[in-house]
Write an enzyme that holds these catalytic residues in place. Sequence first.
Site, PDB file in Angstrom:
ATOM      1  N   HIS A  87      28.201 -46.203 -21.648  1.00 17.40           N
ATOM      2  CA  HIS A  87      28.989 -47.283 -21.045  1.00 17.40           C
ATOM      3  C   HIS A  87      29.457 -48.228 -22.153  1.00 17.40           C
ATOM      4  O   HIS A  87      30.641 -48.590 -22.226  1.00 17.40           O
ATOM      5  CB  HIS A  87      28.125 -48.021 -20.022  1.00 17.40           C
ATOM      6  CG  HIS A  87      28.858 -49.057 -19.226  1.00 17.40           C
ATOM      7  ND1 HIS A  87      28.219 -49.859 -18.306  1.00 17.40           N
ATOM      8  CD2 HIS A  87      30.149 -49.449 -19.202  1.00 17.40           C
ATOM      9  CE1 HIS A  87      29.099 -50.684 -17.751  1.00 17.40           C
ATOM     10  NE2 HIS A  87      30.277 -50.459 -18.287  1.00 17.40           N
ATOM     11  N   HIS A 145      23.615 -46.391 -20.200  1.00 17.53           N
ATOM     12  CA  HIS A 145      23.975 -47.694 -20.779  1.00 17.53           C
ATOM     13  C   HIS A 145      24.720 -47.522 -22.106  1.00 17.53           C
ATOM     14  O   HIS A 145      25.727 -48.170 -22.365  1.00 17.53           O
ATOM     15  CB  HIS A 145      22.715 -48.519 -21.038  1.00 17.53           C
ATOM     16  CG  HIS A 145      22.093 -49.106 -19.826  1.00 17.53           C
ATOM     17  ND1 HIS A 145      22.799 -49.806 -18.881  1.00 17.53           N
ATOM     18  CD2 HIS A 145      20.787 -49.123 -19.407  1.00 17.53           C
ATOM     19  CE1 HIS A 145      21.975 -50.228 -17.927  1.00 17.53           C
ATOM     20  NE2 HIS A 145      20.762 -49.824 -18.227  1.00 17.53           N
ATOM     21  N   GLU A 162      19.021 -44.703 -20.084  1.00 18.61           N
ATOM     22  CA  GLU A 162      19.415 -45.512 -21.236  1.00 18.61           C
ATOM     23  C   GLU A 162      20.656 -44.944 -21.924  1.00 18.61           C
ATOM     24  O   GLU A 162      21.475 -45.703 -22.458  1.00 18.61           O
ATOM     25  CB  GLU A 162      18.251 -45.642 -22.222  1.00 18.61           C
ATOM     26  CG  GLU A 162      17.014 -46.334 -21.660  1.00 18.61           C
ATOM     27  CD  GLU A 162      17.297 -47.727 -21.104  1.00 18.61           C
ATOM     28  OE1 GLU A 162      18.307 -48.354 -21.510  1.00 18.61           O
ATOM     29  OE2 GLU A 162      16.520 -48.182 -20.254  1.00 18.61           O
TER      30      GLU A 162
END
Length: 553
Positions: free
Chosen positions: A397, A394, A391
């Site tokens: 990102h 993510h 996570e």
Amino acid sequence: MQTNALPKRAGIDPALTWDLTPLYPDTDAWEAAGKAALNKAEALAARAGTLTRSPEDLLAALREYETLAETLEPYGVYANLFHDQDTADPAGQSLAGKSAMLGAKIGEMLAFMEPEILTLDEKTLGSWYEQAPGLEHFRVFLKEHFREKPHTLSEKEERLLAMTSEMASASETSYERLLDADLTFAPVKHGGETVVITNANYIPLMLSEDRRLRKKVYERFYGTYRQFVNTWAALYEGQVKQGIFYARARKYPSAFEAAVSGNNVSPAVCDALFESVHRHMPAMHRYIALRKRRLGVKTLRMYDVYTPIVADYRPKFTFEEAKRLTLAALAPLGDAYRKLLEQAFSERWIDVLPNAGKRGGAYSSGAYGTHPYVLMNFTGELDDVFTLVHELGHALHSWHSDHAQSVLDARYRIFVAEVASTTNEVLLLEYLLARAKDPTERAYLLNHYLDNFKNTLYRQTMFEEFERRTYAMSESGEPLTAEALCRVYADLNREYYGPAMEQDELIACEWCRIPHFYYNFYVYQYATSFAAAVAIAKRILNEGEAAVAPYLK
């Protein structure tokens, strides 16, 4: 094993909860943001009929739309995060409901924009970039809309579709409320203890070495789901019909092709995934047979698929240990990446522990202009450490995308999203393997790697096949009854797990508990991303900065 009921939200150490104040200091500020978004939408709606008069008119409208997005995005994110930290909290339910209603209202008000812009021909638009240089900022945004031009309807039709959005989300919303807030499992008695079962702790319980406990929990868990199987079927069929309706309204050949087109992915990619996975199905079957052999059971059952086959190594981690492991394992991504990870921990980007009513599973979310957030349900298992790095992949990102792109361009495609998260997982696994102290630990980690292939490459492809088959059934006019859905799922489960696995009636309703089936053809991207991430992580470890720099870019 978890034997006590989950704590209330108020009983969780605030240091292990996320801090939502960077989004809004309180709900009053959130309410004010909603009113501001509505005012901006009304001003933009007043421009209807003017967007294509001149390049200056188009530029002015797009700038207003961009500022609206910067206001509306945190409004929706805050409401969802507030709701998910305790789905039974009426205040959170109210925020989520208000957010959905405002989003639907604004969507209806601005439904004119895309059809109006698409009345331009691309040659004229090309000359406008030169006449109004500020339009260059919106080139990618406009390019994506023109790519979908064959599937964009008239202004009246787009407005009508926008009016359906709130109604169309009813199946997913009802599913989430049933899953997270209303569904409860009666505890089981085992060894003189009362074992509480929740969606959050089901997998940790399935990791137990005690097979009798696993059997009891498995039967209670899926037995409870089966009690409501007709309700789950009705909710899923509603979701399927929603996807088919929008696909047909926009003149796509199928709901699947509509879904992948949104990501600018060819259907051939998913077809190639199916072909490759089926061609390598014997590898999955050999692994299941190995699992049966290593566990030493006469009959392998579905409640045996999570427990480690290396029984002498069962690591447990505190969250502090998980943080240290995360920083060490992801060190190959560089100092700047590490500093962002440290911020995530120190500035409370992460909601760590399970609590009563909290949404199960894990995800990363966030709004442009603020840092991202991570929800998880940490119980101390190695899988939880992998979830943490996943996570955070993510989240970082999103951070990089937000700092490199405008609000209209920053939301990357799901097709690449899972690469960033899974690359982190592979880096963690390689870090642990390189430092394994004895053969037992190494065998455990290798089995974990094999389970990643099983759960991500094979299992997610199986989920995708379930979606493809059931949508095809509905598109051909076949009702999606509970019996039909269970039959399809049972057939796929048998095909994927192979002859070494003894099938049972309960696993046929496993589809009931997969929330990703409400995301419309989402899951195949886990499998394609996993394959890519394995290659990218190895490149980073082998080539260092030469691979890291273009990866982060």
